[in-house]
Design a protein around this motif. Structure first.
Motif, PDB file in Angstrom:
ATOM      1  N   HIS A  54       1.039  -1.130   0.091  1.00 22.86           N
ATOM      2  CA  HIS A  54      -0.071  -0.022   0.087  1.00 22.86           C
ATOM      3  C   HIS A  54       0.877   1.312  -0.162  1.00 22.86           C
ATOM      4  N   ARG A  55       0.456   2.184  -0.668  1.00 21.96           N
ATOM      5  CA  ARG A  55       1.357   3.544  -0.882  1.00 21.96           C
ATOM      6  C   ARG A  55       1.702   3.932   0.633  1.00 21.96           C
ATOM      7  N   LYS A  56       0.532   3.992   1.369  1.00 21.65           N
ATOM      8  CA  LYS A  56       1.030   4.486   3.025  1.00 21.65           C
ATOM      9  C   LYS A  56       2.003   3.993   3.664  1.00 21.65           C
ATOM     10  N   THR A  57       2.456   2.682   3.276  1.00 21.85           N
ATOM     11  CA  THR A  57       3.685   2.031   3.949  1.00 21.85           C
ATOM     12  C   THR A  57       4.740   2.500   3.335  1.00 21.85           C
TER      13      THR A  57
END
Length: 496
Positions: A54-57
């Protein structure tokens, strides 16, 4: 972009959070010098896609890098490796030495070589006395490019760009049959012709097909050093036969064939390299008799057949009754004055069939577009017209050089006006060592050989091939003028 998918590994079973694993791996790559200061890291969306996260990671990992001063966040640009890295780190940031810097960790074969002149540092205004090349300014480049464009625009031409025969373009081989029949008197078919990337490739392929370690090969002395090196690299033992004003000594060739088990004769009948002499008709007939008697394999290198000034060319050995023993090699590279390597080889079909298998081990096929272009220019007469024009031009330049050498260098050099070709064999008086002359000439803007390569395997000759074809009359006068100045200064220095 670096292969971050392979550089960054993630252990989903580990207790450490994934974003922390990514941040720590980036820090390690920076310490190791893989990621350089100032390098922009991939965008969070791009890296997330590569790593399957996920991009947030990824954003969290970048935030961690920035908080540890390993990276800097740039508005509207992204995240960049810091230029001022943390003071306390395991190793200097300097990039590690290349794994190739120390040389190979394995053993390898040594290849024979000779010192040849290098022209890769040519500066503006400098002239070159080359080995005898055509004038690129006179090359039929417009016709070549026009035909190449026409070829690629033809319907279904893309189908011909796939892998083809190792023998080369059939169209070109058919045109070569016509060309060689009418210019050399050869009797052959397309099955007797292979195209190569220049004559040197044809020489190597032939030698590799014929020679085994310890085999005897007869060569002229002095001779073409790149051919000699080729035979030596394949393990052959060279038997050197003197070359005089009539070419290679045929009687000595016959004697050696009676006293040694000779595997191959290498001969240059027209404008012998380096001396430019042409094999006399009498010796040509004697060699044909020797070839038939001893069933001797002959590699006939006729690289310079097309330029003749004083008389008509003699026909090559390959045109005579040789019993299928002559392998004939030629080239269009010098004829056209192009950087495109284009040579050919003529031999019995069974021999070429085996050679095609060997060629595939290094070069799967010829260059389709240049070969088809050359075939078209042979067919429409462009090559013939170019030959007539350049023969006249180079004849004039040969005469100009002859006059200049006679008038300005006098007894400082010796030469015989060549009957054809693109170079004059110029021998300097021993009081003018070419190793010194070449250095002094270079300082005055003239690059030339110091002659050492021409004495390969024999003795120092203190001579060079003065290539006149690529220099116009003004350039020839300037080059000889520089030589005159160098030799005059040398004579005055030593009181000669």
């Amino acid at each position: 972009m670096l292969p971050y998918k392979t550089l960054i590994t993630i252990d989903r079973e580990a207790r450490q959070p994934v974003y922390q694993q990514i941040a720590n791996r980036f820090a390690s790559l920076i310490r190791e010098g893989v990621l350089k200061p100032g390098l922009l890291l991939p965008g969070s969306r791009v890296l997330a896609l590569q790593l399957g996260l996920h991009r947030k990671t990824v954003v969290a990992a970048y935030d961690e890098l920035v908080s540890q001063d390993w990276a800097t966040a740039l508005p509207r640009k992204g995240v960049m490796v810091a230029t001022n890295l943390p003071d306390i780190r395991p190793r200097s940031f300097q990039a590690p030495a290349s794994p190739y810097a120390a040389g190979p960790g394995f053993s390898f074969n040594s290849i024979p070589s000779v010192a040849t002149s290098r022209y890769d540092r040519l500066q503006s205004g400098q002239l070159i006395i080359n080995d005898g090349f055509a004038d690129m300014r006179e090359a039929p480049l417009e016709a070549w490019m026009k035909e190449s464009r026409a070829l690629v625009r033809r319907p279904r031409y893309h189908q011909r760009l796939t892998y083809g025969s190792a023998m080369g373009s059939l169209h070109l081989r058919q045109q070569l049959v016509h060309y060689l029949t009418h210019t050399r008197g050869l009797s052959l078919s397309a099955d007797n012709v292979m195209t190569t990337r220049g004559a040197q490739m044809a020489i190597y392929l032939t030698a590799a097909m014929l020679l085994e370690k310890g085999d005897y090969v007869i060569v002229g002395s002095p001779g073409y050093f790149y051919a000699d090196l080729c035979f030596e690299q394949l393990g052959a033992r060279l038997l050197r036969v003197p070359t005089d004003a009539e070419g290679i000594d045929a009687e000595e060739v016959g004697r050696l064939c009676r006293t040694h088990k000779v595997r191959m004769l290498y001969v240059i009948p027209h404008h012998h390299h380096p001396t430019t002499v042409t094999l006399s008709a009498e010796r040509r007939m004697r060699l044909l008799d020797i070839i038939r008697t001893h069933r001797l394999a002959v590699l006939e290198d006729d690289y310079d057949y097309d330029y003749h000034y004083s008389s008509a060319p003699i026909l090559p050995l390959a045109s005579g009754d040789h019993g299928g023993n002559v392998i004939y090699v030629g080239s269009f590279t010098k004829l056209l004055g192009l950087s495109i390597r284009s040579g050919f080889l003529v031999a019995p079909a069974p021999f070429l069939e085996e050679m095609a298998r060997l060629r595939k081990l290094m070069d799967l096929q010829g260059d389709n577009l240049p070969e088809e272009t050359l075939a078209a220019l042979l067919a429409d007469g462009t090559i013939d017209r170019h030959l007539k024009k350049s023969n006249k031009l180079y004849h004039e330049r040969r005469d100009q050089l002859t006059q200049l050498l006679q008038n300005r260098l006098g007894d400082k050099v010796r030469f015989t006006e060549p009957a054809g070709g693109m170079a004059t064999w110029l021998t300097f008086h021993k009081r003018y060592p070419l190793t010194q002359v070449a250095v002094k000439a270079a300082a005055m803007g003239l690059l030339m050989s110091n002659g050492e390569q021409y004495g390969h395997g024999t003795w120092p000759l203190n001579a060079i091939r003065f290539g006149f074809a690529s220099l116009n009359n003004r350039e020839l006068a300037k080059a000889v003028g520089i030589l005159e100045k160098v030799l005059t200064q040398s004579a005055q220095r030593f009181g000669k």
